[in-house]
Scaffold this motif. Structure first.
Motif, short mmCIF file in Angstrom:
data_model
loop_
_atom_site.label_atom_id
_atom_site.label_comp_id
_atom_site.label_asym_id
_atom_site.label_seq_id
_atom_site.Cartn_x
_atom_site.Cartn_y
_atom_site.Cartn_z
N VAL A 432 -16.44 12.34 -3.21
CA VAL A 432 -14.97 12.30 -3.07
C VAL A 432 -14.36 13.56 -3.68
CG1 VAL A 432 -12.90 10.96 -3.57
CG2 VAL A 432 -15.07 9.78 -3.17
N ILE A 433 -14.86 13.96 -4.84
CA ILE A 433 -14.33 15.15 -5.51
C ILE A 433 -14.56 16.38 -4.64
CG2 ILE A 433 -14.50 16.60 -7.56
CD1 ILE A 433 -15.37 14.11 -9.11
N MET A 434 -15.77 16.55 -4.13
CA MET A 434 -16.05 17.72 -3.31
C MET A 434 -15.28 17.68 -2.00
SD MET A 434 -17.85 19.76 -5.03
CE MET A 434 -17.94 20.90 -3.67
N TYR A 435 -15.06 16.50 -1.46
CA TYR A 435 -14.26 16.40 -0.23
C TYR A 435 -12.85 16.90 -0.48
CZ TYR A 435 -11.51 14.31 3.51
OH TYR A 435 -10.63 14.11 4.56
N ASP A 436 -12.25 16.51 -1.58
CA ASP A 436 -10.89 16.95 -1.88
C ASP A 436 -10.84 18.45 -2.14
OD1 ASP A 436 -10.11 14.35 -1.61
OD2 ASP A 436 -9.98 13.93 -3.76
N ILE A 437 -11.91 19.01 -2.72
CA ILE A 437 -11.94 20.46 -2.94
C ILE A 437 -12.09 21.20 -1.62
CG2 ILE A 437 -13.25 22.33 -4.00
CD1 ILE A 437 -13.94 20.44 -6.28
N ILE A 438 -12.97 20.71 -0.76
CA ILE A 438 -13.21 21.38 0.53
C ILE A 438 -11.95 21.36 1.39
CG2 ILE A 438 -14.52 21.27 2.68
CD1 ILE A 438 -16.86 20.17 1.06
N THR A 439 -11.31 20.21 1.47
CA THR A 439 -10.14 20.05 2.34
C THR A 439 -8.84 20.45 1.68
OG1 THR A 439 -9.91 17.73 1.68
CG2 THR A 439 -11.28 18.21 3.61
N GLY A 440 -8.84 20.64 0.35
CA GLY A 440 -7.60 20.97 -0.34
C GLY A 440 -6.62 19.82 -0.40
N TRP A 441 -7.14 18.58 -0.38
CA TRP A 441 -6.25 17.41 -0.38
C TRP A 441 -5.60 17.24 -1.75
CZ3 TRP A 441 -5.77 12.74 -2.91
CH2 TRP A 441 -4.94 11.79 -2.30
N GLN A 494 2.63 31.08 7.07
CA GLN A 494 2.60 31.48 5.67
C GLN A 494 2.10 30.34 4.79
OE1 GLN A 494 3.21 34.46 4.45
NE2 GLN A 494 3.64 35.33 6.46
N ILE A 495 2.72 29.17 4.92
CA ILE A 495 2.30 28.03 4.11
C ILE A 495 0.96 27.51 4.59
CG2 ILE A 495 2.89 25.67 3.44
CD1 ILE A 495 5.76 26.41 3.45
N ALA A 496 0.71 27.56 5.88
CA ALA A 496 -0.56 27.06 6.41
C ALA A 496 -1.74 27.83 5.81
CB ALA A 496 -0.57 27.17 7.93
N ALA A 497 -1.55 29.14 5.66
CA ALA A 497 -2.64 29.92 5.09
C ALA A 497 -2.85 29.60 3.62
CB ALA A 497 -2.34 31.41 5.26
N ALA A 498 -1.78 29.22 2.92
CA ALA A 498 -1.89 28.93 1.49
C ALA A 498 -2.44 27.54 1.23
CB ALA A 498 -0.53 29.10 0.83
N ILE A 499 -2.09 26.57 2.08
CA ILE A 499 -2.49 25.18 1.84
C ILE A 499 -3.86 24.88 2.44
CG2 ILE A 499 -1.91 22.78 2.32
CD1 ILE A 499 1.00 23.50 2.14
N ASN A 500 -4.11 25.35 3.64
CA ASN A 500 -5.31 24.96 4.36
C ASN A 500 -6.51 25.87 4.10
OD1 ASN A 500 -3.90 22.86 5.60
ND2 ASN A 500 -3.17 24.21 7.24
N ARG A 501 -6.32 26.94 3.33
CA ARG A 501 -7.47 27.82 3.07
C ARG A 501 -8.51 27.08 2.22
NH1 ARG A 501 -7.73 29.80 -2.00
NH2 ARG A 501 -5.88 29.59 -3.33
N PRO A 502 -9.78 27.36 2.41
CA PRO A 502 -10.81 26.69 1.60
C PRO A 502 -10.65 27.02 0.11
CG PRO A 502 -11.77 27.80 3.50
CD PRO A 502 -10.35 28.25 3.42
#
Length: 740
Positions: A432-441, A494-502
């Motif tokens: 769960v922790i790694m999933y949240d890190i990978i997806t940036g949730w 702009q925000i998409a690149a900041a939020i969705n980046r790995p």
């Protein structure tokens, strides 16, 4: 029986002893009056004493003896080998070559040799350090670089004789330089003793005129040409190649004394022959291929008090994968192979302090052992669910993984240029922790996104007094304005690149969730099936190519992920993971099978409803017992309800508790019927859609008879399971796993 040794003496016959002897076999004129003969009257060969005098001198009364064949001349005895001066020079020994020295490390109370490439590198570094120490007149410490060994996971300090782990802490073992070994195996002589033996050996046999072995008696104790004594043992030299080790213990001395009395040699009773240099020379070709696939192993709950546990678990997984490669993917370890997988443990729990010991302070002392276990396992889930500690856990794990990757990349400069790939193997809460890190949730972003899309008043502001309605309305209009600005910025990415980046410094190739509750977390976050058969709405392919969910059916922590992608896959069996000893075929060629039908048909459910109506009428008649037997309960529940009703029926024939129990039975059946009906409708709508790739993979159950006993051990059994190791390497290298 005492056998002659190379140093034994034989009678030295001169050439004059054989002069005058005829080469003719029949010539016996020079024979002595006693000799050997052959008795032709008997079948066997016997010794006869013959006389060489005239035949007429024999007694006339004695009967005439048959003529005997003359005996052949006796061959000369073997001569004592004479040492040629030129040959003695050839026997002169020199220092051991690099390939004959073998370095070893300590593992579980035994010495394990390094591979040939590592041993050569360490020996060269050792000789370089020795030369630098000689040149350093002041005797100060010399800074010698360490040598990377054991697949690049460890480094060795050849001066201090220590081997340290590179990517994790608290893992240091001793190393030694092996020059002398027991000839019966590869067990080395202790390094200090071996250095003394080597010095004596060179002093004896590195001279231009090495000493000759002493003459050995035909009987009795053999004579040693040199002896080196230690505190509780000694070493004897009988020749250049005959070096024996003897213990000075009482039992060894008694054994030698008895053996000497019986005529046995000293070496055969209590001696151990020594061998100079390792039996198989080290070779630079004995080198593993470069790492082409890196796997980070992330632990879950229960690692608070023992941070070495994940190191051991990762080592067990590495051994399982190595065993699987050796049996099913042998091309990966061939000399021509250019691919190799390596596993690195990610230990994140021990560095976190979180509550600063407050939970331990408020824990009662009663059943403290059980409470400590619960605090070190279940509390991690509560910590991660808390908004106060969740960000701290995320940042710690993310920093640890990125630091490990950066350290690995610096030591393996060709990894990224050669197309190296990175995968993640996470267990339990770690998935769960790694999933949240990978997806940036982030739960805060999720809630803000919910408010922006809904554009509805804040739920906490709905109970405001009429005096503050103007402020609430003004806040609502401001939120609408902010949402509009966000949409404009999203259009520019702009925000998409900041939020969705790995959030990681690399792209994840394969994500293995093992014994994972990730599906429950996603379901509680509102993730629902999209109906297109892709995992994109669960984890974007831009940050992860493949997702695998491995679990034991009896693991109480593990849940399925496929029904979150396509709802009707809840009625389809997960794919069975191949057994280690079984046949290996590509998983995409396996056919999907439906789960065994355990639900009632519509006709059966109609009969149940009619039976319920009849039962409710019969409840009005006293003494009726038809409703006391739950005939329509699902298998596995009938026995429990029957036992409970039998207990209640002891007190009264028709008690209120029994009636309540019957009502509960009917309620359970109605709820199951409604749920099954809803699932049936949704399955009919999407049953034609298939998954792009299967996600759920089920391991075979253990041999324990009870599923409840399996539940106690299954959650921690993934590390040592060879089936898991085989599955991981087969997915990392599918071209090698299923090649014909």
């Amino acid at each position: 029986m005492q056998y002659p040794t190379p140093g034994d003496n034989f009678p030295d016959y001169t050439s004059s002893d054989w002069e005058g002897r005829s080469s003719d076999a029949a010539d016996t004129s020079n024979d002595s009056n006693l000799g050997f003969g052959i008795d032709l009257d008997n079948s066997g060969v016997t010794f006869k004493i013959t006389s060489d005098g005239p035949t007429d001198n024999r007694d006339e009364d004695m009967p005439a003896k048959p003529l005997q064949r003359p005996k052949p001349p006796r061959p000369p005895p073997p001569r004592k080998p004479r040492l040629d001066p030129s040959s003695s020079k050839m026997e002169k020994v020199s220092d051991l070559v690099v390939q004959k020295v073998r370095w070893l490390y300590r593992e579980e109370k035994k010495w394990v040799p390094f591979i040939g490439y590592d041993s050569c590198q360490m020996e060269w570094k050792y000789r370089q350090a020795k030369q630098q120490l000689k040149q350093n007149e002041e005797g100060m410490d010399v800074d010698i670089e360490t040598v990377a060994v054991r697949g690049g996971l460890y480094e060795v300090d050849v001066v201090r004789r220590k081997c340290h782990a590179i990517y994790w802490s608290d893992d240091t073992v001793d190393v030694m330089r092996g020059t002398w070994f027991y000839s019966s195996g590869t067990e080395p002589i202790e390094e200090g003793m071996a250095n003394d033996i080597e010095k004596e050996h060179l002093d004896l046999f590195s001279r231009d005129d090495p000493p000759e072995p002493p003459p050995q008696p035909t009987k009795g104790t053999q004579k040693a040409m040199h002896e080196l004594c230690f505190k509780d043992c000694h070493v004897d030299w009988y020749s250049k190649d005959a070096v024996y080790f003897y213990s000075n213990s009482t039992s060894s001395r008694i054994a030698r004394s008895i053996g000497n009395t019986l005529g046995f040699s000293k070496a055969s009773t209590s001696g151990y022959k020594l061998m100079r240099g390792y039996p198989s020379p080290a070779s630079l070709d004995d080198k593993p291929p470069p790492i082409s696939h890196l796997v980070f192993v992330v632990h879950g709950v229960g690692y608070v008090t023992d941070k070495k546990a994940i190191i051991k678990n990762c080592s067990d997984l590495r051994k399982s994968a190595t065993k699987a490669i050796g049996k099913h993917l042998p091309d990966l370890i061939s000399p021509a192979s250019t691919h190799r997988v390596e596993f690195l443990p990610v230990e994140w729990r021990s560095s976190l302090r979180l509550d600063n010991g407050m939970v331990s302070a408020i824990t009662p002392h009663k059943v403290k052992g059980l409470r400590i276990v619960l605090n070190s396992t279940g509390m991690d889930v509560l910590y991660y669910s808390s908004p106060l500690y969740r960000s701290e856990i995320i940042q710690c794990v993310q920093a640890e993984v990125n630091n490990l990757y950066e350290r690995f990349r610096q030591r393996n400069e060709g990894f990224e240029p050669n197309g190296g790939k990175v995968s993640i193997f996470s267990h339990s809460l770690g998935s769960v922790i790694m999933y949240d890190i990978i997806t940036g949730w982030n739960p805060i972003h999720l809630y803000d996104q919910y408010l922006s899309h809904e554009q509805s008043p804040h739920p906490d502001l709905s109970a405001m007094s009429p005096d503050h309605h103007d402020l609430v309305e003004e806040l609502h209009q401001a939120r609408i304005r902010v949402s509009s600005l966000e949409k404009q910025l999203l259009a520019t990415n702009q925000i998409a690149a900041a939020i969705n980046r790995p959030k990681l410094n690399f792209k994840v190739e394969n994500y293995f969730c093992v014994g994972s509750p990730l599906a429950v977390f996603l379901a509680l976050r509102g993730v629902r099936p999209q109906g297109n058969g892709s995992i994109s709405h669960i984890i974007p392919k831009a940050v992860c190519s493949r997702l695998f969910n491995l679990y034991y059916p009896s693991d109480p922590v593990a849940y399925r992920l496929e029904p979150l992608i396509l709802r009707h896959y809840s009625t389809i069996c997960p794919l069975q993971i191949h057994r280690f000893e079984g046949k290996q075929v590509p998983y995409h060629t396996l056919k999907t099978t439906a789960l065994p039908v355990a639900l009632k048909t519509s006709e059966e459910m109609k009969g149940i409803q009619e039976s319920d109506a009849e039962t409710s009428e019969e409840r009005t008649s006293p003494g009726s017992s038809t409703s006391s037997s739950p005939q329509h309960l699902p298998k596995g529940q009938t026995g429990a309800f029957t036992g409970m009703k039998a207990w209640f029926s002891k007190t009264s024939e028709k008690s209120p508790e029994l009636e309540a129990l019957e009502d509960m039975e009917r309620a359970i059946l109605r709820i199951e019927n409604m749920a099954d009906t809803n699932e049936k409708v949704e399955e009919d709508e999407m049953e034609s859609v298939e998954l792009e790739h299967r996600v759920d993979f089920e391991l075979k159950e253990s041999n324990l008879g009870s599923s409840y006993l399996s539940a106690l051990t299954s959650h921690t059994s993934y590390w040592t399971a060879t089936d898991v190791g085989l599955f991981v390497v087969s997915q990392l290298f599918p071209d090698y796993a299923y090649s014909e």
